[in-house]
Design a protein around this motif. Structure first.
Motif, PDB file in Angstrom:
ATOM      1  N   THR A 151       1.523   2.209  -3.519  1.00  0.00           N
ATOM      2  CA  THR A 151       0.394   2.803  -4.245  1.00  0.00           C
ATOM      3  C   THR A 151       0.306   4.300  -3.971  1.00  0.00           C
ATOM      4  OG1 THR A 151      -1.265   2.387  -2.491  1.00  0.00           O
ATOM      5  CG2 THR A 151      -0.896   0.624  -4.105  1.00  0.00           C
TER       6      THR A 151
ATOM      7  N   ASP B 115      -9.039   4.775   0.759  1.00  0.00           N
ATOM      8  CA  ASP B 115      -8.883   3.337   0.609  1.00  0.00           C
ATOM      9  C   ASP B 115     -10.079   2.757  -0.137  1.00  0.00           C
ATOM     10  OD1 ASP B 115      -6.444   3.323   1.828  1.00  0.00           O
ATOM     11  OD2 ASP B 115      -7.156   2.581   3.770  1.00  0.00           O
TER      12      ASP B 115
ATOM     13  N   THR C 264       0.819  -1.214   0.000  1.00  0.00           N
ATOM     14  CA  THR C 264       0.000   0.000   0.000  1.00  0.00           C
ATOM     15  C   THR C 264       0.854   1.266   0.000  1.00  0.00           C
ATOM     16  OG1 THR C 264      -0.165  -0.149   2.418  1.00  0.00           O
ATOM     17  CG2 THR C 264      -1.954  -1.101   1.141  1.00  0.00           C
TER      18      THR C 264
END
Length: 331
Positions: free
Chosen positions: A76, A93, A73
């Protein structure tokens, strides 16, 4: 050029991604680039995403960036910072939901009083049943070390999560504020960077996001996370804490940051000793590594002599691993 880039990571969120993506696409604010980062999951999340984009009027405003393989994550978020085309950047999210006016509320606040970032309030939904409103006080602060003073000196509540904040993208890029690529819990280190460099920020009491917290999620249950990854993440946090100890050293906020570091180390150490997915040797090695930090005992006594909780945390850190292990059994 878009005014706002809204970035969302996509990774194994098939049961939730439609709700999240539609809440983003149905924003009342018009000038939004939707930047979706495919982190190469193993379910049909991207099939759902492409179906929604194909049929939605704002599908033309969606851009998908595909990672070559699953990274994490943190990666990202970095991909979004590198590739966003908007003036401002908003993270969310792919299992949460934003209110229809979320971006409009944060953008209006930003334009009213330009700052490095604006944070919204949220509603926390626990296991799809219980809800708790996490409301911030309407606040605007400006000045040197505005955020670090707010967090470390004043000890005010600051939501460290990257999401539900509208960032000035230029500010993030100029100061190289990024995540560790492979981290699952990327908020800790990002917030350390943020607190050092921020010179202005605003909070709004308006709720702009619904955060769905599930105890069964990967980040909610440390026993589901790869042991080696846990150890690496915790060590990375310690390295960053130490780096900022040196950077704050000559600043007025230093004693307050030092107190913060001690309390964070206590939390990390206590949590690590109690992990069920790490061996005794791994725990001992991690605990021993904490002594490498640039914390001088005389500084602690000088600055923290009236701060009993910090002193108790420091005393705990001074115990060898075996004693820490015994203490941890009773809590």
């Amino acid at each position: 050029m878009y005014k706002v880039t809204l970035s969302m990571p996509i990774y194994n969120v098939a049961p939730y991604v439609e709700r999240a993506l539609l809440s983003a696409l149905n924003q009342t604010f018009e000038s939004i680039e939707f930047l979706l980062v495919d982190d190469r999951g193993t379910d049909n999340s991207m099939e759902i995403v492409r179906r929604i984009i194909k049929d939605h009027p704002r599908g033309k405003d969606v851009r998908i960036i595909e990672h070559p393989h699953n990274i994490g994550t943190g990666a990202t978020k970095n991909t979004a910072i590198d590739n966003a085309q908007g003036e401002f950047l908003f993270f969310m999210d792919s299992d949460d939901e934003i209110t229809p006016g979320c971006i409009q509320v944060l953008y209006d606040k930003m334009i009213e009083c330009p700052v490095d970032f604006v944070a919204g309030s949220m509603c926390e939904v626990i296991n799809d049943s219980k809800t708790i409103d996490r409301v911030l006080m309407d606040t605007t602060r400006k000045g040197e070390f505005a955020l670090s003073t707010y967090i470390y000196k004043d000890r005010k509540y600051f939501p460290i999560m990257l999401w539900n904040k509208l960032y000035n993208l230029k500010f993030l890029r100029i100061n190289h504020i990024r995540c560790y690529d492979t981290h699952l819990n990327e908020d800790d280190i990002f917030s350390l960077h943020l607190s050092y460099y921020v010179r202005s920020f605003s909070f709004t009491s308006k709720i702009t996001l619904r955060y769905f917290r599930r105890d069964s999620s990967t980040t909610g249950n440390t026993n589901l996370i790869n042991t080696e990854r846990i150890i690496r993440q915790e060590k990375d946090i310690v390295i960053e804490l130490n780096k900022y100890l040196k950077m704050y050293n000559k600043e007025s906020v230093y004693p307050y940051y030092l107190s913060f570091v001690i309390r964070v180390l206590f939390f990390l150490c206590f949590r690590f000793v109690k992990y069920r997915c790490t061996s005794d040797l791994e725990k001992k090695n991690f605990v021993d590594s904490l002594y490498l930090l640039d914390i001088k005992n005389w500084e602690v006594l000088r600055f923290m002599h009236k701060d009993i909780k910090t002193l108790m945390a420091f005393v705990y850190l001074m115990f060898p691993y075996k004693i820490k292990k015994i203490i941890s059994r009773y809590y």
